[in-house]
Each structure stands twice: as structure tokens, then as C-alpha cells.
Motif scaffolding. Structure first.
Motif, PDB file in Angstrom:
ATOM      1  N   VAL A  73       0.828  -1.212   0.000  1.00 41.17           N
ATOM      2  CA  VAL A  73       0.000   0.000   0.000  1.00 41.17           C
ATOM      3  C   VAL A  73       0.860   1.258   0.000  1.00 41.17           C
ATOM      4  O   VAL A  73       0.629   2.196  -0.745  1.00 41.17           O
TER       5      VAL A  73
ATOM      6  N   ASP B   8      -6.627   8.010   0.770  1.00 40.62           N
ATOM      7  CA  ASP B   8      -6.818   7.628  -0.626  1.00 40.62           C
ATOM      8  C   ASP B   8      -6.100   6.325  -0.945  1.00 40.62           C
ATOM      9  O   ASP B   8      -6.605   5.479  -1.688  1.00 40.62           O
ATOM     10  N   ASP B   9      -4.893   6.171  -0.405  1.00 39.26           N
ATOM     11  CA  ASP B   9      -4.142   4.939  -0.651  1.00 39.26           C
ATOM     12  C   ASP B   9      -4.915   3.719  -0.154  1.00 39.26           C
ATOM     13  O   ASP B   9      -4.995   2.694  -0.830  1.00 39.26           O
TER      14      ASP B   9
ATOM     15  N   LEU C 112      -8.161   3.404   0.312  1.00 37.51           N
ATOM     16  CA  LEU C 112      -9.377   3.186  -0.455  1.00 37.51           C
ATOM     17  C   LEU C 112      -9.091   2.607  -1.833  1.00 37.51           C
ATOM     18  O   LEU C 112      -9.971   2.049  -2.481  1.00 37.51           O
ATOM     19  N   CYS C 113      -7.850   2.744  -2.290  1.00 40.24           N
ATOM     20  CA  CYS C 113      -7.483   2.207  -3.599  1.00 40.24           C
ATOM     21  C   CYS C 113      -7.102   0.730  -3.532  1.00 40.24           C
ATOM     22  O   CYS C 113      -6.958   0.078  -4.572  1.00 40.24           O
ATOM     23  N   VAL C 114      -6.912   0.209  -2.325  1.00 39.30           N
ATOM     24  CA  VAL C 114      -6.480  -1.173  -2.190  1.00 39.30           C
ATOM     25  C   VAL C 114      -7.650  -2.105  -2.459  1.00 39.30           C
ATOM     26  O   VAL C 114      -8.693  -1.994  -1.850  1.00 39.30           O
ATOM     27  N   ASP C 115      -7.477  -3.006  -3.396  1.00 39.69           N
ATOM     28  CA  ASP C 115      -8.526  -3.977  -3.667  1.00 39.69           C
ATOM     29  C   ASP C 115      -7.915  -5.287  -4.120  1.00 39.69           C
ATOM     30  O   ASP C 115      -6.754  -5.372  -4.479  1.00 39.69           O
TER      31      ASP C 115
ATOM     32  N   ARG D  23     -12.380  -6.173  -5.513  1.00 39.96           N
ATOM     33  CA  ARG D  23     -13.046  -6.131  -4.217  1.00 39.96           C
ATOM     34  C   ARG D  23     -12.221  -5.296  -3.262  1.00 39.96           C
ATOM     35  O   ARG D  23     -11.108  -5.649  -2.908  1.00 39.96           O
ATOM     36  N   ARG D  24     -12.752  -4.156  -2.871  1.00 41.61           N
ATOM     37  CA  ARG D  24     -12.041  -3.292  -1.938  1.00 41.61           C
ATOM     38  C   ARG D  24     -12.006  -3.945  -0.568  1.00 41.61           C
ATOM     39  O   ARG D  24     -13.003  -4.472  -0.089  1.00 41.61           O
ATOM     40  N   ILE D  25     -10.829  -3.937   0.081  1.00 41.83           N
ATOM     41  CA  ILE D  25     -10.720  -4.618   1.374  1.00 41.83           C
ATOM     42  C   ILE D  25     -11.025  -3.699   2.538  1.00 41.83           C
ATOM     43  O   ILE D  25     -11.150  -4.143   3.671  1.00 41.83           O
TER      44      ILE D  25
END
Length: 588
Positions: free
Chosen positions: A373, A575-576, A578-581, A585-587
Motif C-alpha cells: 500500500v 486515498d491509498d 481506499l485504492c487497495v482492492d 473487491r475493496r478490502i
């Protein structure tokens, strides 16, 4: 051979003054007590993990023991508490204590064997055991106990009683006044409850409270932004202190199974665990479980997100373990340096084992749980430095007695680390040496201030009261001497940095070595204090020419991209995240 008395701690009241002695390790010889131990007829045992190859072998062995004991202890605690929790539940709650306890007992047991085999030892002076001083209340108190001479002296004496040896124990009453850890007072407990209650009320204004964020290490602005983006009102949850529980000798009359009965160490572990397990996990389990249920925290969070609470926060651990049993996902984010870089790190592996996803600062490994991330902790704004200012040399201190195992100088090896700092100073001319501010971090009884003054009273030493960021803004050069967070921050902030450490103590794994080779090729990383000193002398009057060269900046960016990337991103931590998926599927 001359008969000698074994000394296992830095408690001079237990040192015979008229008999030859053997110190079990350098950690027994406080610098502040030099005037005492220098006058004694003494030898000091060599530390067994000076053989780092043996350390690697022992680490793997202890990992196998840990997994075996965790299974047996989980079954035993389920039986005692009439529960049916999974091994993962107990790993979350007791794993940090159990893993470190096993490593600590092995180290003490091994040093006793080596010392007794190497010298003609006939006796050892010990204090008569007091369970109230010996058994920690919770994980937090256990960590504080590990650093004390009193607890370690009692551990050594207990192992001597259990193991097969012919050392006579002379017992004495401990008449010293031992300061107990200060618990949270009633006022602070009420304050925490009110803040939790306020956060609980605020969360009702959001359409959902699926994500529980706790001890995240995020900048507050990023945490607030993230909560709003998740359609949740800012809720800054606080835990409560673990109650103080009384010891019940009757509740400790149980044994663990011992499948490896021929292994003396395994037998010692089986006998010491019922005696030493923190009271919160035995006598206080039901109360602590009830206290966790009464917290005004979300009842059915979809995601639990933390950075540091996995370790000593027993209330959080028992709460989150129960939520995970019911389907909540546990996400842990990296909170400092050293992660992903070393061949062994117990707590790093523990975090990955207990979580559903581990968010790293940029590195990855073959474990699908690890998601890169970025550095969510370090502010992403640019920082300045003063090319005509002084230099900061960041120092590190570790407990005199070994604790959790990872790739650092262990126990008495810290003295080698300290001597390397002196070697660097000796290589520098006065005009540079006088402009270096030595920044200390912790002490653990190593008496660093006295050691530095003894070396050179003119060297500027401070105890690091100001945030590093504030000091770094006024320096011309940051000198990093250990593998942790500080140099990752200075490199991310683009502050001129020179790093040096002994790679035989601060080992790097194969995946990381290439990255440090790159830093070494441009003069940032050094393997000896002499090499680092030459680089400091070379660049001292032209910091900017060196630091802003294309080769140095490219190397810095490549390294940060893998281990602390944040300046390469324009978004903030919220933002970082929220960009993780994962596959869309966003975690979080």
C-alpha cells in the motif's frame, strides 16, 4: 579448577564479595556499577548467539516448539475456561506472550547450560520466589518485566531448580522496594469511557460502521478523511485498562502435555507456563472478556483495522479475536521499519499469521496476505534540511536481556553496536565530530549518557525529546545506525542520509540485499563505521552536490518505492487505503 559462584543478574546484593564469580553475561555488568564489578575476581560467559548461524537454527526450532505449544495451550485454556475457541483466537490473544516467553526461556536455559559446562560452578545466590512479583498481570506488564533484573533473576533461579544440575541455590529474602507498574487511575478510565461513548454516538450518524479503525498510526487528518469516505463519522476509539487480578495458586495446578519428554527444554517450558502465564489469561479471563463485551465498540464490524494494537493491548486482542471468530476480517498495517527485510522476525510473522491482510509500505513476499500500500504513517509533505547545519546521529537501544527474536544485536551484542558508534566518532575530525548531535532512544540500563561522557564529554548528546521530523528539518545530514523506521523517514523526506550498521547483526534477507547494494553503490549505505566516516568527510562541505546527483536520487527513489513509498504518490493515506482492492473487491 577454582570453584565459582554463578551470577545471573545486575543485582549487586546477590554478588559474593569474597568468592570468585562467573557473570552469565555482559548484561549483568552495568556501566554504573563498574566500580564494583571491576574489583571482583570474575569471568564472563560468552553469549551463545554470537554464533548467528546457530541463531538461525534455533529460531526455526523455537518456531516449531511455539506452534506445538500453542496448540496444546489453546486446548488447555479452552478446557479451563469452558470455551471452544479456535487456535487462531488464542494465537491473537496469547500468541505474542507465548512466542516471546518460549524464546526468552530458551535463551536463559541455554546460557545456564553453557556457563555451567564451561566453569566449575558450585553455587548461586538467589532471592526467595514471590509470585506477586514474578507473574505479570497482562502482556503490557510482561514486556516491562522482561527488562528488569528482578524478573530475570527469578527466571534463572526457576530454571536452575527444574533443570538437571548440581548448583546449590542459596536463598535470600528480597528486601528491596520494587516499584509496581502504575495502572490507569480512575479519572483516566472514566475519560476513556466518555470518549468511547462519544465516538459510539457519532457513529450512529453514518449509514454504516462496517470498518472499525483503532490504533491505526495514520495521521489524524487521514483517518478522519478515510472515515468520511466510508460514510462513517470520525470515531476515535480508546481501550480501557486491564483490571488487576489476584493470583490463584489453585488455578495454576495444571500441566501441559509433553510429547517430547526427552527434551529438557520442552519439559521446562511445560512446567513454567502454568506458573508464569499472565493473570489476565487465566485468573482474569472471564472478567476481561466481560469488560471487552461492555465496550461501546461496534458489535458486528465487517473489518477491523489496526497497526499496533495486536501486541500488548489485551482488551483489544480479546475483543478482536472474538469478532474474528464471528467473521470479521482483521487488517493490520505496517507501523515501522525492518519489516520485509530480514531473515527472521517473530512479531512480523505473528501479524501476518493472525490477519486476513497485511498492508506493507511497499514490499511484498510470496504470502498473498501481504498487500503493498505504501507508508501510511509518514506525512507525505516535503521537508527541508539545512545544508550548513549540524548532523543527527540516531542511536538505538535494546534490552540487556534478550526478548523477541529478530535480526538485531541481541542482549550483550548491543555493546558491539555501541563500540561501532565510537569507532565512527574516532574516525571523524574534530570540526565534524563537534557538529554531530547524538540522539538517544531508550536506555534499558545500558547507561548510555555515562558511556558517551566517558568516551568524550564534548560530544553533544540528547535524549530525543523533540520529534525527529523537527530536528531533521534543521540538520545537514542524517546518520542512521540501525534498521528501523528513522532512515525510511529521512529518505522519504529527501533529507541527506548516510546509513551504517554491522550486517552480521542486522542481517538482510536475499530479496532485500539487492536494494541495499544499490544504496551502497551511491554512498548512502555502509557496512562499517570506517566506510561511513570516509563518506561523511567527503560530502560534508558539498552535501547538495552529492545528494541531488541523478545517481543518488534515482537510487533513493527506487529504494523508497519498495520500502517506504509515499513521496511518489500525490494522494494521502486515506486515498491509498481506499485504492487497495483484490480483484475489484475493496478490502476497506
Amino acid at each position: 579448577m577454582v570453584k565459582r559462584t554463578l551470577v545471573t543478574s545486575a543485582i549487586p546484593e546477590l554478588w559474593p564479595k569474597d568468592k570468585p564469580i562467573v557473570f552469565i553475561g555482559e548484561w549483568c555488568k552495568r556501566f554504573s556499577q563498574k566500580h564494583i564489578w571491576e574489583e571482583l575476581d570474575s569471568y564472563t560467559s560468552n553469549y551463545h548467539w554470537n554464533d548467528r548461524n546457530q541463531l538461525a537454527i534455533d529460531f526455526k526450532f523455537l518456531d516449531l516448539i511455539y506452534e506445538e505449544v500453542l496448540k496444546n495451550l489453546s486446548d488447555k485454556l479452552n478446557s479451563i475456561h469452558k470455551t471452544n475457541f479456535s487456535k487462531r483466537y488464542w494465537r491473537i490473544l496469547i500468541g505474542p506472550w507465548l512466542g516471546i516467553f518460549i524464546q526468552v526461556i530458551f535463551d536463559r536455559w541455554k546460557m545456564l547450560n553453557i556457563t555451567i559446562d564451561s566453569f566449575d560452578i558450585d553455587q548461586c545466590n538467589v532471592y526467595r520466589e514471590d509470585l506477586n512479583k514474578f507473574v505479570p498481570n497482562d502482556m503490557d506488564e510482561f514486556i516491562s518485566f522482561l527488562q528488569t533484573d528482578s524478573w530475570n533473576e527469578m527466571i534463572y533461579s526457576n530454571i536452575l531448580k527444574i533443570s538437571k544440575n548440581k548448583v546449590v541455590l542459596n536463598e535470600f529474602e528480597d528486601k528491596r522496594i520494587v516499584q509496581k507498574r502504575v495502572s490507569k487511575n480512575q479519572k483516566s478510565i472514566i475519560k476513556s469511557y466518555l470518549k468511547n461513548s462519544l465516538s459510539s454516538v457519532l457513529s450512529l450518524f453514518g449509514t454504516r460502521d462496517n470498518v472499525f479503525i483503532y490504533s491505526s498510526s495514520l495521521p489524524k487528518t487521514s483517518e478522519i478523511k478515510l472515515l468520511f469516505k466510508l460514510n462513517q463519522f470520525p470515531s476515535f476509539w480508546l481501550t480501557q485498562a486491564v483490571s488487576n487480578f489476584s493470583i490463584s495458586t489453585n488455578r495454576r495446578k495444571w500441566k501441559l502435555d509433553a510429547p517430547n519428554s526427552n527434551c529438557e527444554f520442552r519439559a521446562i517450558i511445560n512446567k513454567l507456563i502454568p506458573k508464569c502465564i499472565p493473570r489476565a489469561y487465566l485468573e482474569g479471563f472471564e472478567v476481561m472478556n466481560s469488560d471487552a463485551d461492555k465496550l461501546p465498540w461496534p458489535k458486528k464490524p465487517k473489518v477491523i483495522f489496526t497497526s499496533t494494537a495486536y501486541y500488548t493491548d489485551d482488551i483489544f486482542k480479546i475483543w478482536s479475536a472474538k469478532k474474528v471468530e464471528k467473521g470479521s476480517e482483521l487488517i493490520i498495517s505496517q507501523h515501522g521499519g525492518n519489516f520485509g527485510m530480514t531473515p527472521r522476525a517473530f512479531l512480523e510473522q505473528h501479524q501476518i499469521d493472525i490477519c486476513d491482510y497485511f498492508l506493507s509500505w511497499g514490499w511484498t513476499n510470496k504470502n498473498p496476505k501481504v498487500i503493498a500500500v505504501g507508508n501510511l504513517k509518514t506525512p507525505k509533505n516535503l521537508h527541508s534540511y539545512n545544508p550548513n547545519g549540524d548532523a543527527i546521529m540516531a542511536e538505538y537501544s535494546l534490552p540487556r536481556y534478550s526478548y523477541q527474536l529478530y535480526s538485531v544485536p541481541i542482549a550483550s551484542q548491543w555493546l558491539d553496536y555501541f563500540n561501532e558508534q565510537l569507532r565512527l566518532m574516532e574516525c571523524l575530525p574534530d570540526i565534524i565530530r563537534n557538529k554531530i548531535n547524538v540522539r538517544l532512544k531508550g536506555d534499558f540500563g545500558w547507561d548510555q549518557l555515562s558511556r558517551w561522557e566517558d568516551f568524550n564529554p564534548n560530544i553533544s548528546v540528547d535524549i530525543g525529546e523533540k520529534p525527529m521530523q523537527e530536528d531533521a528539518n534543521n540538520c545537514r545530514l542524517f546518520i542512521a545506525t540501525y534498521n528501523a523506521t528513522t532512515y525510511l523517514e529521512s529518505l522519504s523526506w529527501n533529507i541527506p542520509t548516510v546509513i551504517f550498521w554491522n550486517v552480521n547483526h542486522w542481517e538482510l534477507n536475499k530479496n532485500t540485499q539487492e536494494s541495499f547494494d544499490l544504496l551502497e553503490s551511491v554512498g548512502i549505505f555502509h557496512r562499517t563505521p570506517e566506510s561511513a566516516a570516509k563518506q561523511i568527510i567527503r560530502i560534508w562541505d558539498n552535501i547538495d552536490i552529492w545528494w541531488w546527483s541523478d545517481k543518488v536520487q534515482n537510487a533513493r527513489k527506487i529504494f523508497c518505492n519498495k520500502y517506504s513509498y509515499c513521496l511518489l504518490y500525490t494522494s494521502d493515506a486515506a486515498d491509498d487505503l481506499l485504492c487497495v482492492d483484490l480483484g475489484g473487491r475493496r478490502i476497506i
